[in-house]
Design a protein around this motif. Structure first.
Motif, PDB file in Angstrom:
ATOM      1  N   ILE A  90      44.886  41.498  65.489  1.00 22.85           N
ATOM      2  CA  ILE A  90      43.820  42.512  65.511  1.00 22.85           C
ATOM      3  C   ILE A  90      44.327  43.766  66.212  1.00 22.85           C
ATOM      4  O   ILE A  90      44.076  44.889  65.773  1.00 22.85           O
ATOM      5  CB  ILE A  90      42.553  41.962  66.193  1.00 22.85           C
ATOM      6  CG1 ILE A  90      42.001  40.797  65.368  1.00 22.85           C
ATOM      7  CG2 ILE A  90      41.500  43.056  66.354  1.00 22.85           C
ATOM      8  CD1 ILE A  90      40.891  40.036  66.050  1.00 22.85           C
ATOM      9  N   ARG A  91      45.062  43.588  67.305  1.00 21.29           N
ATOM     10  CA  ARG A  91      45.606  44.729  68.047  1.00 21.29           C
ATOM     11  C   ARG A  91      46.579  45.527  67.171  1.00 21.29           C
ATOM     12  O   ARG A  91      46.565  46.754  67.185  1.00 21.29           O
ATOM     13  CB  ARG A  91      46.290  44.255  69.323  1.00 21.29           C
ATOM     14  CG  ARG A  91      46.714  45.382  70.229  1.00 21.29           C
ATOM     15  CD  ARG A  91      47.216  44.948  71.593  1.00 21.29           C
ATOM     16  NE  ARG A  91      48.163  43.850  71.546  1.00 21.29           N
ATOM     17  CZ  ARG A  91      47.898  42.603  71.956  1.00 21.29           C
ATOM     18  NH1 ARG A  91      46.709  42.297  72.442  1.00 21.29           N
ATOM     19  NH2 ARG A  91      48.821  41.670  71.888  1.00 21.29           N
ATOM     20  N   ARG A  92      47.401  44.856  66.375  1.00 21.01           N
ATOM     21  CA  ARG A  92      48.336  45.563  65.486  1.00 21.01           C
ATOM     22  C   ARG A  92      47.582  46.363  64.420  1.00 21.01           C
ATOM     23  O   ARG A  92      47.963  47.496  64.109  1.00 21.01           O
ATOM     24  CB  ARG A  92      49.295  44.572  64.833  1.00 21.01           C
ATOM     25  CG  ARG A  92      50.407  44.126  65.759  1.00 21.01           C
ATOM     26  CD  ARG A  92      51.495  43.381  65.011  1.00 21.01           C
ATOM     27  NE  ARG A  92      51.035  42.109  64.460  1.00 21.01           N
ATOM     28  CZ  ARG A  92      51.057  40.946  65.108  1.00 21.01           C
ATOM     29  NH1 ARG A  92      51.513  40.888  66.337  1.00 21.01           N
ATOM     30  NH2 ARG A  92      50.621  39.851  64.522  1.00 21.01           N
ATOM     31  N   ARG A  93      46.513  45.801  63.872  1.00 24.12           N
ATOM     32  CA  ARG A  93      45.712  46.534  62.879  1.00 24.12           C
ATOM     33  C   ARG A  93      45.030  47.739  63.519  1.00 24.12           C
ATOM     34  O   ARG A  93      44.981  48.821  62.925  1.00 24.12           O
ATOM     35  CB  ARG A  93      44.684  45.618  62.222  1.00 24.12           C
ATOM     36  CG  ARG A  93      45.302  44.711  61.179  1.00 24.12           C
ATOM     37  CD  ARG A  93      44.240  43.922  60.422  1.00 24.12           C
ATOM     38  NE  ARG A  93      44.655  42.530  60.395  1.00 24.12           N
ATOM     39  CZ  ARG A  93      44.098  41.541  61.069  1.00 24.12           C
ATOM     40  NH1 ARG A  93      43.047  41.730  61.801  1.00 24.12           N
ATOM     41  NH2 ARG A  93      44.567  40.318  60.991  1.00 24.12           N
ATOM     42  N   ALA A  94      44.509  47.562  64.724  1.00 25.56           N
ATOM     43  CA  ALA A  94      43.875  48.674  65.439  1.00 25.56           C
ATOM     44  C   ALA A  94      44.898  49.771  65.726  1.00 25.56           C
ATOM     45  O   ALA A  94      44.607  50.957  65.557  1.00 25.56           O
ATOM     46  CB  ALA A  94      43.243  48.178  66.737  1.00 25.56           C
ATOM     47  N   LEU A  95      46.092  49.376  66.143  1.00 25.76           N
ATOM     48  CA  LEU A  95      47.161  50.342  66.405  1.00 25.76           C
ATOM     49  C   LEU A  95      47.458  51.153  65.150  1.00 25.76           C
ATOM     50  O   LEU A  95      47.563  52.378  65.202  1.00 25.76           O
ATOM     51  CB  LEU A  95      48.417  49.614  66.881  1.00 25.76           C
ATOM     52  CG  LEU A  95      49.689  50.448  66.992  1.00 25.76           C
ATOM     53  CD1 LEU A  95      49.522  51.546  68.031  1.00 25.76           C
ATOM     54  CD2 LEU A  95      50.876  49.560  67.342  1.00 25.76           C
ATOM     55  N   ARG A  96      47.587  50.492  64.018  1.00 28.13           N
ATOM     56  CA  ARG A  96      47.864  51.181  62.755  1.00 28.13           C
ATOM     57  C   ARG A  96      46.736  52.163  62.416  1.00 28.13           C
ATOM     58  O   ARG A  96      46.997  53.306  62.031  1.00 28.13           O
ATOM     59  CB  ARG A  96      48.046  50.162  61.637  1.00 28.13           C
ATOM     60  CG  ARG A  96      48.472  50.790  60.316  1.00 28.13           C
ATOM     61  CD  ARG A  96      48.638  49.753  59.219  1.00 28.13           C
ATOM     62  NE  ARG A  96      47.396  49.031  59.001  1.00 28.13           N
ATOM     63  CZ  ARG A  96      47.271  47.703  59.051  1.00 28.13           C
ATOM     64  NH1 ARG A  96      48.301  46.947  59.314  1.00 28.13           N
ATOM     65  NH2 ARG A  96      46.105  47.132  58.830  1.00 28.13           N
ATOM     66  N   ASP A  97      45.488  51.749  62.591  1.00 33.51           N
ATOM     67  CA  ASP A  97      44.345  52.621  62.294  1.00 33.51           C
ATOM     68  C   ASP A  97      44.355  53.861  63.183  1.00 33.51           C
ATOM     69  O   ASP A  97      44.144  54.980  62.712  1.00 33.51           O
ATOM     70  CB  ASP A  97      43.025  51.872  62.485  1.00 33.51           C
ATOM     71  CG  ASP A  97      42.814  50.762  61.468  1.00 33.51           C
ATOM     72  OD1 ASP A  97      43.476  50.788  60.406  1.00 33.51           O
ATOM     73  OD2 ASP A  97      42.002  49.865  61.748  1.00 33.51           O
ATOM     74  N   VAL A  98      44.586  53.662  64.476  1.00 39.63           N
ATOM     75  CA  VAL A  98      44.558  54.780  65.424  1.00 39.63           C
ATOM     76  C   VAL A  98      45.767  55.687  65.224  1.00 39.63           C
ATOM     77  O   VAL A  98      45.633  56.915  65.217  1.00 39.63           O
ATOM     78  CB  VAL A  98      44.483  54.269  66.880  1.00 39.63           C
ATOM     79  CG1 VAL A  98      44.652  55.402  67.869  1.00 39.63           C
ATOM     80  CG2 VAL A  98      43.160  53.550  67.128  1.00 39.63           C
ATOM     81  N   VAL A 132      41.678  58.020  72.535  1.00 31.22           N
ATOM     82  CA  VAL A 132      41.239  56.741  71.985  1.00 31.22           C
ATOM     83  C   VAL A 132      42.074  55.647  72.641  1.00 31.22           C
ATOM     84  O   VAL A 132      43.303  55.695  72.613  1.00 31.22           O
ATOM     85  CB  VAL A 132      41.412  56.690  70.449  1.00 31.22           C
ATOM     86  CG1 VAL A 132      40.949  55.347  69.897  1.00 31.22           C
ATOM     87  CG2 VAL A 132      40.666  57.838  69.782  1.00 31.22           C
ATOM     88  N   GLY A 133      41.395  54.711  73.262  1.00 26.53           N
ATOM     89  CA  GLY A 133      42.088  53.612  73.916  1.00 26.53           C
ATOM     90  C   GLY A 133      41.466  52.288  73.549  1.00 26.53           C
ATOM     91  O   GLY A 133      40.304  52.216  73.150  1.00 26.53           O
ATOM     92  N   TYR A 134      42.250  51.243  73.657  1.00 27.76           N
ATOM     93  CA  TYR A 134      41.714  49.933  73.326  1.00 27.76           C
ATOM     94  C   TYR A 134      42.373  48.860  74.175  1.00 27.76           C
ATOM     95  O   TYR A 134      43.491  49.004  74.653  1.00 27.76           O
ATOM     96  CB  TYR A 134      41.873  49.619  71.841  1.00 27.76           C
ATOM     97  CG  TYR A 134      43.285  49.745  71.324  1.00 27.76           C
ATOM     98  CD1 TYR A 134      44.191  48.703  71.470  1.00 27.76           C
ATOM     99  CD2 TYR A 134      43.706  50.909  70.706  1.00 27.76           C
ATOM    100  CE1 TYR A 134      45.487  48.821  71.009  1.00 27.76           C
ATOM    101  CE2 TYR A 134      44.999  51.033  70.241  1.00 27.76           C
ATOM    102  CZ  TYR A 134      45.889  49.982  70.397  1.00 27.76           C
ATOM    103  OH  TYR A 134      47.173  50.107  69.948  1.00 27.76           O
ATOM    104  N   ASP A 135      41.633  47.800  74.375  1.00 25.24           N
ATOM    105  CA  ASP A 135      42.113  46.595  75.039  1.00 25.24           C
ATOM    106  C   ASP A 135      41.667  45.438  74.147  1.00 25.24           C
ATOM    107  O   ASP A 135      40.489  45.068  74.154  1.00 25.24           O
ATOM    108  CB  ASP A 135      41.518  46.483  76.439  1.00 25.24           C
ATOM    109  CG  ASP A 135      42.017  45.262  77.191  1.00 25.24           C
ATOM    110  OD1 ASP A 135      43.002  44.647  76.744  1.00 25.24           O
ATOM    111  OD2 ASP A 135      41.418  44.925  78.218  1.00 25.24           O
ATOM    112  N   ILE A 136      42.591  44.936  73.354  1.00 24.82           N
ATOM    113  CA  ILE A 136      42.280  43.922  72.353  1.00 24.82           C
ATOM    114  C   ILE A 136      43.148  42.702  72.610  1.00 24.82           C
ATOM    115  O   ILE A 136      44.373  42.824  72.704  1.00 24.82           O
ATOM    116  CB  ILE A 136      42.494  44.473  70.927  1.00 24.82           C
ATOM    117  CG1 ILE A 136      41.545  45.658  70.693  1.00 24.82           C
ATOM    118  CG2 ILE A 136      42.287  43.385  69.890  1.00 24.82           C
ATOM    119  CD1 ILE A 136      41.750  46.385  69.395  1.00 24.82           C
TER     120      ILE A 136
END
Length: 94
Positions: free
Chosen positions: A18-26, A9-13
């Motif tokens: 928003i990136r911190r919330r995505a990091l926590r979710d992943v 799972v990778g992301y570019d936010i």
């Protein structure tokens, strides 16, 4: 039986909150990773939940999240000095 599959799972936010919330979710599902790519063993339900969370968080015109299904039986190649993946909750059969 609740079968799990291995995903990268990778992301570019763009936006930090928003990136911190995505990091926590992943990271809730991650065995290990670095920066914005994580290896996650996910059931179908967990995958659907994580996809829904990411859809709610990101901006489609500036951000991107990718889910790549990997073969959990394959040996991963690792280069560099990053911390190895802690897979204490799982075992791998090669």
């Amino acid at each position: 039986m609740n079968t799990r599959h291995l995903f990268l799972v990778g992301y570019d936010i763009r936006e930090n909150p928003i990136r911190r919330r995505a990091l926590r979710d992943v990271q809730h599902h991650a065995l290990g990773g670095q920066k914005s790519f994580y290896e996650c063993w996910l059931s179908v339900a967990e995958l659907q939940t994580l996809l829904a969370q990411m859809r709610q968080r990101i901006h489609n015109d500036t951000d991107r999240v990718v889910f790549i299904r990997l073969d959990g039986r394959s040996q991963s190649l690792q280069l560099g000095q990053a911390e190895p993946i802690d897979s204490a909750d799982y075992f791998h059969i090669a």
